[in-house]
Enzyme design. Structure first.
Site: not given
Length: 269
Positions: A123-124, A141
């Site tokens: 994520h991200d 992440g």
């Protein structure tokens, strides 16, 4: 969807948008908010979910999981996104997750990337263009990766780490600090082992520019003074050099993770 070719065993949710020339292979699944650009191909058994956009010409191979919810206990169902660029190749069993509220709500993969089998992008993460990830690479992440970076097999990148453009990360490395642009890092825990001279030559960087970059590297990672002092000196000495100034700016902008250093404090070549 009139020109898309969808295998009868594939499941395309109502609301999914398929561009011209899209090919959906056997047993693949496409979620209701997915956008597939022109000529995207899901070879077979691929799953694309969530608020996900795939750029034109990208190919996704069997058992890849693209766009499912992040593997983050802080995720609470926010409407985050995943964007994958043009002409990427995503090989077997790759997993790519969308963003989270705590990281900007977006995971992005640039154009012309090759992500080999069993790699993971969390994520991200923000990944640049022309990035190559060999098998079993793990991008944690909030990692930021510049253009033209190459990751060797089974290496892992710590969360919030930055990898500068044109860097090379050796196989089986565990990287827990920022890697400067044009740098090369190897080891567990990884250390900076010099400049990615092979990559610079292959991409036809000017010889004199490479010489200046090497001189700046030696100065920045010398043993005398503090890193900040050496960076300031390099910024002044090479103030008209674009490549050196990119390295200087990268180091100056460090926040979440330390800058990766050579093991002995200076160039190892």
């Amino acid at each position: 969807m009139s020109s898309a070719v969808v295998h009868p065993t594939a499941i395309i949710a109502e609301g999914a948008r398929l561009g011209a020339g899209v090919r959906i292979g056997p047993y693949s699944m496409v979620g209701p908010r997915v956008v597939l650009g022109d000529n995207v191909e899901l070879v077979s058994h691929a799953v694309v979910e969530g608020n996900t956009t795939i750029g034109e010409g990208t190919r996704i191979f069997p058992f890849a999981s693209v766009g499912h919810q992040p593997q983050d206990l802080k995720f609470h169902g926010e409407d985050s996104r995943l964007e994958i660029g043009r002409n990427c190749t995503i090989r077997e069993s790759v997993t790519i997750n969308p963003g989270t509220e705590g990281g900007g709500m977006l995971t992005r993969i640039g154009d012309e990337c090759l992500i080999m089998a069993n790699a993971h992008v969390a994520h991200d993460a923000i990944i640049g263009n022309n990035v190559i990830m060999a098998n079993y690479v793990g991008i944690a992440g909030h990692v930021h990766v510049g253009d033209n970076v190459i990751f060797g097999g089974t290496c892992v990148i710590h969360q919030f780490t930055r990898i500068g453009a044109h860097a090379f990360i050796g196989a089986q490395s565990m990287v827990d600090g920022d890697v400067i642009p044009y740098g090369m890092a190897v080891g567990n825990r990884a250390t900076l082992t010099g400049l990615n001279l092979v990559g610079l030559k292959r991409r036809k960087f000017d010889r004199e520019a490479i010489h200046r970059l090497r001189a700046a590297y030696r100065q920045i990672f010398a043993s005398e003074g503090t890193l900040r002092e050496r960076v300031e000196d390099a910024a002044e000495l090479f103030r008209d050099d674009v490549l050196v100034q990119e390295v200087v700016r990268f180091i100056s902008e460090a926040q979440d993770r330390p800058i990766l250093l050579p093991r002995n404090g200076h160039e190892s070549e």
